[in-house]
Design a protein around this motif. Sequence first.
Motif, PDB file in Angstrom:
ATOM      1  N   GLY A  94       3.851   0.543 -13.377  1.00 58.03           N
ATOM      2  CA  GLY A  94       4.544   2.312 -12.548  1.00 58.03           C
ATOM      3  C   GLY A  94       4.165   1.609 -11.354  1.00 58.03           C
ATOM      4  O   GLY A  94       3.306   0.511 -11.313  1.00 58.03           O
ATOM      5  N   PRO A  95       3.969   2.452 -10.663  1.00 57.31           N
ATOM      6  CA  PRO A  95       3.239   1.523  -9.258  1.00 57.31           C
ATOM      7  C   PRO A  95       2.014   1.814  -9.056  1.00 57.31           C
ATOM      8  O   PRO A  95       1.526   3.235 -10.163  1.00 57.31           O
ATOM      9  N   GLY A  96       1.747   1.352  -8.567  1.00 55.16           N
ATOM     10  CA  GLY A  96      -0.192   1.521  -8.423  1.00 55.16           C
ATOM     11  C   GLY A  96      -0.501   2.249  -7.059  1.00 55.16           C
ATOM     12  O   GLY A  96       0.649   3.284  -7.131  1.00 55.16           O
ATOM     13  N   GLY A  97      -0.934   1.943  -6.818  1.00 56.09           N
ATOM     14  CA  GLY A  97      -1.751   3.421  -5.756  1.00 56.09           C
ATOM     15  C   GLY A  97      -3.491   2.092  -4.305  1.00 56.09           C
ATOM     16  O   GLY A  97      -3.353   1.884  -4.577  1.00 56.09           O
ATOM     17  N   THR A  98      -3.640   3.800  -3.797  1.00 58.75           N
ATOM     18  CA  THR A  98      -4.407   3.107  -2.355  1.00 58.75           C
ATOM     19  C   THR A  98      -5.690   4.569  -2.554  1.00 58.75           C
ATOM     20  O   THR A  98      -5.146   5.480  -3.130  1.00 58.75           O
ATOM     21  N   VAL A  99      -6.828   3.712  -2.717  1.00 57.37           N
ATOM     22  CA  VAL A  99      -8.231   4.248  -2.570  1.00 57.37           C
ATOM     23  C   VAL A  99      -8.577   4.927  -0.807  1.00 57.37           C
ATOM     24  O   VAL A  99      -8.265   3.832   0.336  1.00 57.37           O
ATOM     25  N   TRP A 100      -8.788   6.002  -0.490  1.00 56.76           N
ATOM     26  CA  TRP A 100      -8.284   6.408   0.792  1.00 56.76           C
ATOM     27  C   TRP A 100     -10.184   6.820   0.791  1.00 56.76           C
ATOM     28  O   TRP A 100     -10.382   7.930   0.036  1.00 56.76           O
TER      29      TRP A 100
ATOM     30  N   THR B 170      -8.785  15.696   4.534  1.00 51.10           N
ATOM     31  CA  THR B 170      -9.188  14.631   5.958  1.00 51.10           C
ATOM     32  C   THR B 170      -8.777  14.782   7.057  1.00 51.10           C
ATOM     33  O   THR B 170      -7.370  14.558   6.936  1.00 51.10           O
ATOM     34  N   GLU B 171      -8.766  14.584   8.488  1.00 50.21           N
ATOM     35  CA  GLU B 171      -7.311  13.874   9.109  1.00 50.21           C
ATOM     36  C   GLU B 171      -7.350  12.840   9.566  1.00 50.21           C
ATOM     37  O   GLU B 171      -6.096  12.728   9.399  1.00 50.21           O
ATOM     38  N   ARG B 172      -8.536  12.069   8.993  1.00 46.91           N
ATOM     39  CA  ARG B 172      -7.733  10.508   8.826  1.00 46.91           C
ATOM     40  C   ARG B 172      -8.898   9.995   8.040  1.00 46.91           C
ATOM     41  O   ARG B 172      -9.619   9.995   7.300  1.00 46.91           O
ATOM     42  N   ALA B 173      -7.434   9.136   7.276  1.00 45.15           N
ATOM     43  CA  ALA B 173      -8.240   8.479   6.218  1.00 45.15           C
ATOM     44  C   ALA B 173      -7.835   6.581   6.554  1.00 45.15           C
ATOM     45  O   ALA B 173      -6.989   6.637   6.628  1.00 45.15           O
ATOM     46  N   ILE B 174      -8.890   6.138   5.565  1.00 43.88           N
ATOM     47  CA  ILE B 174      -9.044   4.494   5.572  1.00 43.88           C
ATOM     48  C   ILE B 174      -9.015   4.005   4.165  1.00 43.88           C
ATOM     49  O   ILE B 174      -9.419   4.698   3.455  1.00 43.88           O
ATOM     50  N   ALA B 175      -8.424   2.912   3.990  1.00 50.23           N
ATOM     51  CA  ALA B 175      -7.461   2.733   3.205  1.00 50.23           C
ATOM     52  C   ALA B 175      -9.383   2.207   2.507  1.00 50.23           C
ATOM     53  O   ALA B 175      -9.078   0.539   3.743  1.00 50.23           O
ATOM     54  N   VAL B 176      -9.410   1.669   1.273  1.00 46.34           N
ATOM     55  CA  VAL B 176     -10.239   1.252   0.891  1.00 46.34           C
ATOM     56  C   VAL B 176     -10.414   0.258  -0.033  1.00 46.34           C
ATOM     57  O   VAL B 176     -11.607  -0.801  -0.773  1.00 46.34           O
ATOM     58  N   ALA B 177      -9.313   0.751  -0.760  1.00 46.50           N
ATOM     59  CA  ALA B 177      -9.434  -0.202  -2.225  1.00 46.50           C
ATOM     60  C   ALA B 177      -7.954   0.069  -2.632  1.00 46.50           C
ATOM     61  O   ALA B 177      -7.194   1.399  -1.970  1.00 46.50           O
TER      62      ALA B 177
ATOM     63  N   MET C 157       0.753  -0.468  -0.009  1.00 44.93           N
ATOM     64  CA  MET C 157      -0.074  -0.049  -0.203  1.00 44.93           C
ATOM     65  C   MET C 157       1.106   1.161  -0.006  1.00 44.93           C
ATOM     66  O   MET C 157       1.526   0.735   0.513  1.00 44.93           O
ATOM     67  N   SER C 158       0.347   2.279  -0.590  1.00 46.72           N
ATOM     68  CA  SER C 158       0.982   3.666  -0.330  1.00 46.72           C
ATOM     69  C   SER C 158       0.381   3.989   0.487  1.00 46.72           C
ATOM     70  O   SER C 158       0.390   4.186   1.680  1.00 46.72           O
ATOM     71  N   ALA C 159       1.669   5.382   0.567  1.00 46.36           N
ATOM     72  CA  ALA C 159       1.934   6.343   2.698  1.00 46.36           C
ATOM     73  C   ALA C 159       0.116   6.631   2.944  1.00 46.36           C
ATOM     74  O   ALA C 159      -0.173   6.387   1.995  1.00 46.36           O
ATOM     75  N   ARG C 160       0.368   6.737   3.561  1.00 51.29           N
ATOM     76  CA  ARG C 160      -0.625   7.108   4.066  1.00 51.29           C
ATOM     77  C   ARG C 160      -1.083   8.639   3.751  1.00 51.29           C
ATOM     78  O   ARG C 160      -0.129   9.035   3.216  1.00 51.29           O
ATOM     79  N   SER C 161      -2.765   9.123   3.801  1.00 54.08           N
ATOM     80  CA  SER C 161      -3.050   9.865   2.960  1.00 54.08           C
ATOM     81  C   SER C 161      -3.839  10.966   3.839  1.00 54.08           C
ATOM     82  O   SER C 161      -4.333  10.268   4.851  1.00 54.08           O
ATOM     83  N   ASN C 162      -4.117  11.784   4.215  1.00 51.38           N
ATOM     84  CA  ASN C 162      -4.984  12.831   4.017  1.00 51.38           C
ATOM     85  C   ASN C 162      -5.501  13.547   3.575  1.00 51.38           C
ATOM     86  O   ASN C 162      -6.726  14.787   3.315  1.00 51.38           O
ATOM     87  N   TRP C 163      -6.448  12.582   2.227  1.00 49.52           N
ATOM     88  CA  TRP C 163      -6.801  13.204   1.406  1.00 49.52           C
ATOM     89  C   TRP C 163      -8.059  12.025   1.257  1.00 49.52           C
ATOM     90  O   TRP C 163      -7.859  11.188   1.484  1.00 49.52           O
ATOM     91  N   CYS C 164      -9.837  12.634   1.265  1.00 47.93           N
ATOM     92  CA  CYS C 164     -10.894  11.648   1.015  1.00 47.93           C
ATOM     93  C   CYS C 164     -10.654  11.196  -0.631  1.00 47.93           C
ATOM     94  O   CYS C 164     -11.175  12.711  -1.082  1.00 47.93           O
ATOM     95  N   ASN C 165     -10.605  10.100  -0.938  1.00 46.41           N
ATOM     96  CA  ASN C 165     -10.884  10.398  -2.618  1.00 46.41           C
ATOM     97  C   ASN C 165     -13.013   9.927  -2.456  1.00 46.41           C
ATOM     98  O   ASN C 165     -13.203   9.854  -4.009  1.00 46.41           O
ATOM     99  N   THR C 166     -14.057   9.535  -1.887  1.00 47.83           N
ATOM    100  CA  THR C 166     -14.588   9.659  -1.676  1.00 47.83           C
ATOM    101  C   THR C 166     -15.419  10.917  -1.770  1.00 47.83           C
ATOM    102  O   THR C 166     -16.478  11.041  -2.981  1.00 47.83           O
ATOM    103  N   HIS C 167     -15.910  11.870  -0.385  1.00 47.96           N
ATOM    104  CA  HIS C 167     -15.914  13.419  -0.811  1.00 47.96           C
ATOM    105  C   HIS C 167     -14.881  14.410  -1.658  1.00 47.96           C
ATOM    106  O   HIS C 167     -15.157  15.306  -1.833  1.00 47.96           O
ATOM    107  N   ARG C 168     -13.662  13.994  -2.458  1.00 44.41           N
ATOM    108  CA  ARG C 168     -12.693  14.612  -2.620  1.00 44.41           C
ATOM    109  C   ARG C 168     -12.310  15.733  -1.840  1.00 44.41           C
ATOM    110  O   ARG C 168     -12.657  16.995  -2.355  1.00 44.41           O
ATOM    111  N   GLY C 169     -11.998  15.359  -0.567  1.00 49.29           N
ATOM    112  CA  GLY C 169     -11.564  16.342   0.316  1.00 49.29           C
ATOM    113  C   GLY C 169     -10.307  16.177   1.198  1.00 49.29           C
ATOM    114  O   GLY C 169     -10.572  14.783   0.934  1.00 49.29           O
TER     115      GLY C 169
END
Length: 79
Positions: free
Chosen positions: A29-35, A15-22, A1-13
């Motif tokens: 090339g590198p893949g990524g994580t949906v948060w 966030t203080e806490r992100a949870i890996a969902v996909a 998985m990629s490094a933790r994010s402070n971006w929510c891919n669901t509401h596109r904004g």
Amino acid sequence: MSARSNWCNTHRGPTERAIAVAVIEVNSGPGGTVWSCPDCVARYGIVPLDEQSPDHPASRIQYRTPGSPRDADGASGGR
């Protein structure tokens, strides 16, 4: 998985806490994580990556089924 994010891919904004969902898998090339943030996880019934069924493809977001005990009231309980 990629490094933790402070971006929510669901509401596109932000966030203080992100949870890996996909996981985004690519052939080259590198893949990524949906948060997603905890609020979006609860609101849309998204299953965090570490709770997903092993037979569910990690590249697709898994949603809780309606009537699931954890989502019966529309909340995740862990906010």
